[in-house]
Motif scaffolding. Structure first.
Motif, PDB file in Angstrom:
ATOM      1  N   ARG A  69       0.834  -1.208   0.000  1.00 33.04           N
ATOM      2  CA  ARG A  69       0.000   0.000   0.000  1.00 33.04           C
ATOM      3  C   ARG A  69       0.874   1.265   0.000  1.00 33.04           C
ATOM      4  N   THR A  70       1.957   1.255   0.809  1.00 31.47           N
ATOM      5  CA  THR A  70       2.884   2.391   0.815  1.00 31.47           C
ATOM      6  C   THR A  70       3.519   2.584  -0.553  1.00 31.47           C
ATOM      7  N   ALA A  71       3.954   1.473  -1.163  1.00 30.30           N
ATOM      8  CA  ALA A  71       4.543   1.553  -2.507  1.00 30.30           C
ATOM      9  C   ALA A  71       3.530   2.091  -3.507  1.00 30.30           C
ATOM     10  N   LEU A  72       2.286   1.616  -3.415  1.00 26.43           N
ATOM     11  CA  LEU A  72       1.239   2.056  -4.337  1.00 26.43           C
ATOM     12  C   LEU A  72       0.986   3.549  -4.232  1.00 26.43           C
ATOM     13  N   PHE A  73       0.873   4.077  -3.007  1.00 29.70           N
ATOM     14  CA  PHE A  73       0.592   5.500  -2.838  1.00 29.70           C
ATOM     15  C   PHE A  73       1.758   6.342  -3.345  1.00 29.70           C
ATOM     16  N   ASN A  74       2.977   5.869  -3.147  1.00 32.88           N
ATOM     17  CA  ASN A  74       4.139   6.567  -3.719  1.00 32.88           C
ATOM     18  C   ASN A  74       4.074   6.555  -5.239  1.00 32.88           C
ATOM     19  N   TYR A  75       3.747   5.399  -5.796  1.00 33.34           N
ATOM     20  CA  TYR A  75       3.662   5.253  -7.259  1.00 33.34           C
ATOM     21  C   TYR A  75       2.584   6.171  -7.832  1.00 33.34           C
ATOM     22  N   ALA A 106      -5.893   0.691  -2.527  1.00 31.22           N
ATOM     23  CA  ALA A 106      -6.075   2.135  -2.701  1.00 31.22           C
ATOM     24  C   ALA A 106      -7.115   2.677  -1.727  1.00 31.22           C
ATOM     25  N   PHE A 107      -8.120   1.870  -1.418  1.00 30.21           N
ATOM     26  CA  PHE A 107      -9.196   2.327  -0.542  1.00 30.21           C
ATOM     27  C   PHE A 107      -8.894   2.119   0.940  1.00 30.21           C
ATOM     28  N   ASN A 134      -4.894   3.565 -14.154  1.00 34.47           N
ATOM     29  CA  ASN A 134      -4.834   4.912 -14.739  1.00 34.47           C
ATOM     30  C   ASN A 134      -5.851   5.844 -14.091  1.00 34.47           C
ATOM     31  N   GLU A 135      -7.023   5.318 -13.769  1.00 30.90           N
ATOM     32  CA  GLU A 135      -8.037   6.132 -13.101  1.00 30.90           C
ATOM     33  C   GLU A 135      -7.590   6.509 -11.689  1.00 30.90           C
ATOM     34  N   LEU A 136      -6.906   5.586 -11.018  1.00 33.07           N
ATOM     35  CA  LEU A 136      -6.380   5.895  -9.686  1.00 33.07           C
ATOM     36  C   LEU A 136      -5.332   7.002  -9.760  1.00 33.07           C
ATOM     37  N   ILE A 137      -4.463   6.921 -10.752  1.00 27.11           N
ATOM     38  CA  ILE A 137      -3.438   7.955 -10.928  1.00 27.11           C
ATOM     39  C   ILE A 137      -4.099   9.319 -11.107  1.00 27.11           C
ATOM     40  N   GLU A 138      -5.129   9.349 -11.910  1.00 30.94           N
ATOM     41  CA  GLU A 138      -5.829  10.605 -12.199  1.00 30.94           C
ATOM     42  C   GLU A 138      -6.514  11.164 -10.959  1.00 30.94           C
ATOM     43  N   ALA A 139      -7.103  10.278 -10.140  1.00 29.79           N
ATOM     44  CA  ALA A 139      -7.913  10.728  -8.998  1.00 29.79           C
ATOM     45  C   ALA A 139      -7.113  10.918  -7.715  1.00 29.79           C
ATOM     46  N   PHE A 140      -5.912  10.341  -7.642  1.00 25.10           N
ATOM     47  CA  PHE A 140      -5.202  10.276  -6.354  1.00 25.10           C
ATOM     48  C   PHE A 140      -4.771  11.651  -5.856  1.00 25.10           C
ATOM     49  N   ASP A 141      -4.975  11.860  -4.562  1.00 25.91           N
ATOM     50  CA  ASP A 141      -4.586  13.114  -3.909  1.00 25.91           C
ATOM     51  C   ASP A 141      -4.255  12.782  -2.455  1.00 25.91           C
TER      52      ASP A 141
END
Length: 506
Positions: free
Chosen positions: A23-29, A307-308, A323-330
């Motif tokens: 999860r940490t790696a994902l949020f960094n990515y 992600a959730f 790709n949608e996660l990349i666009e929405a992530f904040d």
């Protein structure tokens, strides 16, 4: 965001990568890709006593399986390498000496026994022993703040064990910022003088971490909540070196399904779900821990449910592509409070992504997972999967849903047999056999026309025909449309199964 974004995931190769680490790696990515930045993998292996063979490859394989591969790291675009801390040992001594020279650090020669004595002495008086401003220069502790320069050098030359400690300031309030948690105030009087470097030539995590982040030009440090207590020290180290401080974001814990306490492997073992992305075999004990991949989860599932865990897009949408996660992530939409892990929700995600897989892909996976299918044409398997896919959550579900497409039922469900096979059923089934044998072009449409037409014209209840017919074909009252099953297994096999049921149950 104007500055170049560079983030890092810095795990220790001490065993398999927990989903909290993923999860940490994902949020960094996600953050890096959102801002056209770089995602760096650094292996923090300074503690060689805890190093586990194979753990580094496991980490890399896990990230690749999840489709969140790093841009820079071991063996890949080594612009700021090396990316293993054990290969960077020569760097850390130099920076420890800079802190000594500037007065931000000092040598401490106290033995483990002496420190233990001080702790117990404080405890006996109802106090807590902290190595910092209130005792480091009073002569009770042995360090270069009370020894002369000559005495200090003599102890080093004599080979006495020492550590280099950070000199935490007195009577100061640190005003720190965290993207997720906001403003944080810390009174330096409560901070201890952390060890930065040991006489064996190895730095502690704190020094190596700061030096590496600076040299690798890390702009944002996104890490787990467990590192929040270290923020004050890390901030002070940046200030002591005169370096620009990166922005920090500390992610919330992933909690047990009950919501109480941090999720552990024991929770997964107890409740029947994995906590690692891939299967892991301990190189010493050879104990095997389950992985999401081997349990039949898709990487898309892993990414979506992780992600959730702590992040909320602020909408009703739950299903996101990468790709949608990349666009929405904040990062500002990441919660402060811990995120409860829900095993049932992960299955819900997997069911969705199962439906998105092609039948051909699922057929290959199903065939590879079951020896009974070794000699079965994969194209036939794909057609079968198309009939039952919506009922499946995992690849392992397919056999129970489809076994009768590949082998003749050997037994009949007892309750189903009592319900479906009654007086007069034998005669009805013999009529069905005649109808099936009379069909020249054996298609689903022709089967439906012949059998449904016969039922209607003879004013027979559909259940009196369709239930025993399904029982004959499947061995139970389950499965997709009866006419699809008959078409798939063929004319001769359909007749054979009806005859076998009549012989068995009449």
């Amino acid at each position: 965001m104007t500055k170049n974004v560079r983030v890092r995931f810095a795990p220790s190769p001490t065993g398999p990568l927990h989903i909290g680490g993923v999860r940490t790696a994902l949020f960094n990515y996600l953050f890096a890709k959102k801002h056209n930045g770089i995602f760096v993998l650094r292996i923090e292996d300074t503690d060689q006593t805890r190093y586990v063979e194979g753990a580094e490859n496991y980490i890399i394989n896990s990230l690749n399986w999840c489709n969140i591969a790093y841009d820079e790291g071991p063996g890949k675009n080594e612009k700021f390498g090396p990316y293993r801390q054990s290969e960077r040992k020569h760097l850390y001594r130099k920076y420890a000496e800079k802190l000594l020279a500037s007065g931000h650090a000092y040598y401490a020669f106290d033995t483990a026994e002496e420190l233990d004595f001080h702790r117990k002495d404080h405890e006996s008086k109802g106090k807590t022993f902290i190595y910092n401003w209130h005792n480091r220069e009073k002569g009770r502790l042995v360090n270069s703040l009370v020894l002369s320069e000559k005495e200090t050098q003599a102890k080093i030359n004599a080979g006495d064990d020492y550590v280099i400690r950070f000199k935490s300031p007195q009577d100061e309030t640190l005003n720190l910022k965290d993207i997720i948690r906001g403003d944080i105030k810390i009174d330096t009087n409560i901070l201890d003088d952390k060890v930065l470097f040991k006489s064996d030539g190895m730095p502690t995590y704190h020094l190596a971490n700061i030096v590496d982040d600076h040299l690798m030009k890390i702009s944002h440090v996104i890490r787990g909540e467990e590192w929040l207590p270290s923020l004050a020290l890390h901030y002070q180290l940046y200030r002591a070196f005169g370096w620009k401080v990166p922005e920090f974001a500390h992610l919330p814990l992933i909690l047990k399904p009950t919501g109480k306490g941090k999720l552990s492997k024991r929770d997964g073992d107890k409740l029947g779900f994995p906590v690692f992305p891939l299967e892991w075999e301990d190189p010493k004990t050879h104990d095997v821990s389950r992985g999401y991949k081997e349990d039949g989860y898709f990487p898309e599932t892993m990414i979506n449910f992780l992600a959730f865990l702590g992040w909320n897009p602020g909408t009703e949408q739950e299903l996101f592509s990468l790709n949608e996660l990349i666009e929405a992530f904040d990062l500002k939409k990441v919660n402060k409070s811990g995120a409860r892990f829900d095993p049932d929700k992960t299955k819900w995600f997997n069911h969705h992504y199962m439906q998105e897989q092609s039948n051909d892909t699922l057929a290959e996976l199903f065939k590879a997972s079951n020896k009974a299918l070794e000699d079965i044409d994969v194209n036939y398997i794909a057609l079968v999967i198309g009939l039952v896919k919506e009922r499946a959550t995992f690849i392992s579900d397919f056999w129970d849903l489809t076994y009768y497409f590949f082998q003749t039922p050997k037994m009949y469900d007892e309750k189903a047999a009592k319900k479906a096979f009654k007086e007069g059923t034998e005669a009805v089934m013999n009529h069905i056999i005649d109808l099936i044998n009379d069909i020249e072009d054996f298609t689903v449409e022709n089967l439906q026309h012949a059998i449904k037409g016969w039922i209607t014209s003879n004013e027979i209840g559909f259940g009196k025909v369709m239930m025993p017919l399904r029982l004959a074909l499947v061995g139970a009252l389950q499965g997709p449309d009866v006419f699809d099953i008959m078409f798939m297994i063929g004319q001769a096999e359909s007749v054979k199964r009806i005859q076998a049921m009549i012989k068995k149950l009449k």
